[in-house]
Design an enzyme around this catalytic site. Structure first.
Site, PDB file in Angstrom:
ATOM      1  N   HIS A  97       0.825  -1.206   0.000  1.00 27.80           N
ATOM      2  CA  HIS A  97       0.000   0.000   0.000  1.00 27.80           C
ATOM      3  C   HIS A  97       0.859   1.255   0.000  1.00 27.80           C
ATOM      4  CE1 HIS A  97      -4.133  -1.642   1.383  1.00 27.80           C
ATOM      5  NE2 HIS A  97      -4.149  -1.292   0.131  1.00 27.80           N
ATOM      6  N   ARG A 104     -10.540  -1.986 -12.872  1.00 27.71           N
ATOM      7  CA  ARG A 104     -10.862  -3.023 -11.904  1.00 27.71           C
ATOM      8  C   ARG A 104     -12.319  -2.870 -11.484  1.00 27.71           C
ATOM      9  NH1 ARG A 104      -6.270  -0.253 -10.032  1.00 27.71           N
ATOM     10  NH2 ARG A 104      -4.286  -1.387 -10.291  1.00 27.71           N
ATOM     11  N   ARG A 124     -11.442  -5.358 -16.763  1.00 27.98           N
ATOM     12  CA  ARG A 124     -11.227  -6.713 -16.250  1.00 27.98           C
ATOM     13  C   ARG A 124     -12.484  -7.152 -15.515  1.00 27.98           C
ATOM     14  NH1 ARG A 124      -6.702  -7.207 -11.794  1.00 27.98           N
ATOM     15  NH2 ARG A 124      -8.367  -6.335 -10.516  1.00 27.98           N
ATOM     16  N   GLU A 133      -1.035 -13.814 -16.058  1.00 30.80           N
ATOM     17  CA  GLU A 133      -0.510 -13.644 -14.698  1.00 30.80           C
ATOM     18  C   GLU A 133       0.085 -14.935 -14.157  1.00 30.80           C
ATOM     19  OE1 GLU A 133      -3.670 -11.028 -12.461  1.00 30.80           O
ATOM     20  OE2 GLU A 133      -4.684 -12.366 -13.880  1.00 30.80           O
ATOM     21  N   ASN A 172       2.340  -7.918 -11.423  1.00 36.10           N
ATOM     22  CA  ASN A 172       2.354  -8.138  -9.971  1.00 36.10           C
ATOM     23  C   ASN A 172       2.204  -9.626  -9.652  1.00 36.10           C
ATOM     24  OD1 ASN A 172       2.356  -5.375 -10.031  1.00 36.10           O
ATOM     25  ND2 ASN A 172       0.312  -5.123  -9.173  1.00 36.10           N
ATOM     26  N   ASP A 173       1.145 -10.231 -10.177  1.00 37.16           N
ATOM     27  CA  ASP A 173       0.921 -11.654  -9.905  1.00 37.16           C
ATOM     28  C   ASP A 173       1.884 -12.540 -10.679  1.00 37.16           C
ATOM     29  OD1 ASP A 173      -0.977 -12.100  -7.898  1.00 37.16           O
ATOM     30  OD2 ASP A 173      -2.619 -11.527  -9.211  1.00 37.16           O
ATOM     31  N   ARG A 213       3.480 -11.440  -2.737  1.00 32.24           N
ATOM     32  CA  ARG A 213       3.799 -10.047  -3.029  1.00 32.24           C
ATOM     33  C   ARG A 213       3.402  -9.100  -1.906  1.00 32.24           C
ATOM     34  NH1 ARG A 213      -0.463  -7.163  -5.935  1.00 32.24           N
ATOM     35  NH2 ARG A 213      -2.309  -8.441  -6.260  1.00 32.24           N
ATOM     36  N   CYS A 223      -0.193  -4.236 -17.647  1.00 29.33           N
ATOM     37  CA  CYS A 223      -1.045  -3.461 -16.739  1.00 29.33           C
ATOM     38  C   CYS A 223      -0.634  -3.608 -15.278  1.00 29.33           C
ATOM     39  CB  CYS A 223      -2.518  -3.834 -16.904  1.00 29.33           C
ATOM     40  SG  CYS A 223      -2.912  -5.533 -16.425  1.00 29.33           S
TER      41      CYS A 223
END
Length: 566
Positions: A184, A286, A322, A411, A434-435, A445, A482
């Site tokens: 975050h 999202r 998505r 991903e 990220n994934d 992560r 993305c």
């Protein structure tokens, strides 16, 4: 002078004195209460409500992604199951502060063990607990210090409530001991354009008053920098300001090859700011905000209303949506709320939607209706695709329900390794770095303890991206990025060199990425990517890419000088 390595967020650079965040409050003493249970319950409920109200106010002031995070924290303070646990402990004779501490700690342990989205919420619970206990004890709430002068804030980690309301006139930069590039702190720092380095374990030894240079581009905190280093930092800062003030143009390489720069958005509310900062469309919308914290799926009409608003904001531009990315790590009562031993590897994304196909059908129906009523170019993609068969399932269902352009997110390493066949079965692909990094490196992560393994710079991750880029070139299929990797200006060049045809990121990163791409041609990008791929680890890959990029710029300067151009 000494250097502390970490993970830089963006390309910013800042200099100032260290001010450390105060350590958390100690656990309240476990002793018998001097009040009866009803009095203690009244104290607990009053403080829980007060903290929830304060978090809501902070969220309203902060806006953007921070608002969503703070509102989620406020809901934690009013969670009925937590309050029930507090009341149960009060009946055992505990004080309100001890009961709150124990109830939040127990819930935190459960969430931390689940990993994924809920694992991330565990750290937020700690912050809410600290705030409630501080209110009960009539102590200042934990938070950012105010020394009365500009400073570099150093902390173990920052709670969203703190990051969201930082005084950017005073806080020159953030340095955290824990955290990774998708924490975050990192996400909110990137959104607010705060110079930041996370996962800097050596920062635990910094003391108040030490002068530091925080260099996010080079992932380093320099303690007691030299005059030469300070002068170079001033030059780079001035150059970044000039780049940010330059007219906004479409994303492109130096040789004119277009690279559309798109925005990652979590709600319709961020559309205007993304457009102001030069987003050429949306690369990741999202849709979870419509579904989370709901006891039923929103209706087709409710969804269509939100999608229509989004598409109208981006009339004439590409918008990639998505479908719901939820499951065991983001449990929804109407989708799947079963406990799993390892939810990150469980029934999530397309797997959960397929199990509850009615939810997916309604979402696709709403998207198709919004598309028909607007002028944007709608693309829709499925999350967590692992097989060719899943790709065919999603694209066939999307076509049946009126979606004109259906694609998938890459991903999972399996999908990257079979990219030529996956891409042959869909209209486009978008790589969620990220994934993809998490699954490639087997490193959660959200865990600061393995932050060094979470870097998308790792050659193993880059090689998978290269596989997808090459498959896209062979099949003529667009391949976007993305994940947060696209927001790293130098890594953005590498990603284009690996075959990415568009980049999507936090809107605040658009200016830096646009300026970075404009320095290199396509062959340069491929050479820089090749240098990174030839290494053995993430840090080495970034160093190699940096050296290759400097070599390219050096050649360009030489060519210009030889021709008499300045």
């Amino acid at each position: 002078m000494r250097e502390i390595q970490g993970i830089g967020i963006g390309q910013g650079i800042a200099v100032g004195p260290v001010v450390r965040m105060a350590e958390p409050l100690p656990a309240p003493e476990d002793r018998a209460s001097g009040f009866d249970a009803s009095q203690e319950e009244e104290r607990a409920r009053t403080s829980l409500a007060a903290v929830a109200d304060e978090l809501q106010r902070r969220g309203a002031r902060a806006g953007g992604a921070a608002k969503d995070v703070l509102e989620a924290q406020a809901m934690m303070a009013g969670d009925p199951s937590l309050i029930t646990d507090v009341v149960k402990r009060l009946a055992e004779g505990k004080t309100a502060e001890r009961a709150v501490y124990e109830a939040f700690a127990a819930f935190r342990d459960v969430l931390a063990g689940m990993g994924g989205y809920l694992g991330e919420r565990a750290a937020d619970l700690d912050d809410v607990s600290q705030r409630v206990v501080a209110h009960l004890l009539e102590l200042p709430a934990p938070g950012v210090p105010d020394p009365g002068h500009p400073f570099v804030l150093v902390a173990r980690d920052l709670a969203p409530a703190d990051t969201a309301v930082l005084d950017l006139e005073q806080v020159l930069a953030l340095v955290t001991v824990d955290g990774g590039p998708t924490s975050h702190t990192a996400i909110l720092a990137r959104e607010q354009s705060i110079v930041a380095i996370v996962g800097a374990a050596g920062a635990a030894g910094l003391v108040d008053g030490e002068q530091v240079l925080v260099d996010a581009e080079h992932d380093v905190v320099v303690v007691a920098p030299s005059e030469a280093q300070l002068a170079e930092a001033r030059e780079r800062s001035a150059a970044r300001r000039l780049a940010a003030e330059a007219p906004i143009t479409p994303g492109a390489l130096a040789d004119g090859a277009p690279v559309p720069l798109l925005a990652n958005l979590g709600s319709v509310g961020g559309a205007a700011e993304a457009l102001r900062l030069g987003a050429e469309g949306v690369g990741l919308f999202r849709t979870e905000f419509l579904f989370l914290d709901a006891d039923r799926a929103p209706s087709v009409a409710e969804q269509q209303e939100q999608y229509t608003k989004l598409l109208n904001e981006f009339a004439g531009k590409k918008v990639v949506v998505r479908v719901l990315d939820a499951g065991a790590d983001k449990p929804l009562a109407f989708l799947n709320d079963a406990e799993e031993e390892n939810p990150a590897l469980g029934l999530r994304g397309i797997r959960a939607l397929r199990r509850s196909e009615a939810v997916l059908r309604e979402q696709l129906t709403a998207l198709a209706a919004a598309d028909a009523a607007t002028d944007a170019e709608l693309w829709v993609m499925a999350p967590m695709i692992a097989t060719v068969e899943e790709t065919r399932y999603f694209t066939a269902l999307a076509a049946e329900l009126g979606i004109r352009t259906a694609g998938v997110m890459i991903e999972v390493p399996a999908a990257a390794l079979l990219a030529d066949r996956v891409l042959d079965a869909c209209a486009f692909a978008s790589i969620g770095t990220n994934d993809l990094t998490q699954y490639t490196m087997a490193a959660d992560r959200l865990l600061g303890t393995v932050a060094q393994l979470q870097s998308p710079w790792h050659p193993a991750v880059l090689r998978l991206i290269e596989e997808v880029g090459a498959a896209g070139a062979r099949t003529g299929t667009p391949v976007g990025i993305c994940g947060e990797a696209a927001a790293d200006p130098l890594l953005a060049v590498v990603l284009v060199g690996l075959g990415a045809t568009s980049l999507s990121m936090s809107p605040s990163a658009l200016a830096d990425v646009r300026a970075s791409l404009a320095r290199y041609g396509l062959e340069d990008a491929r050479a820089i990517a090749g240098a990174a791929l030839a290494t053995e680890g993430a840090a080495e890959a970034k160093r190699a890419a940096t050296a290759a990029a400097e070599s390219v710029r050096g050649r360009s300067v030489g060519d210009s000088s030889a021709s008499g151009l300045q």
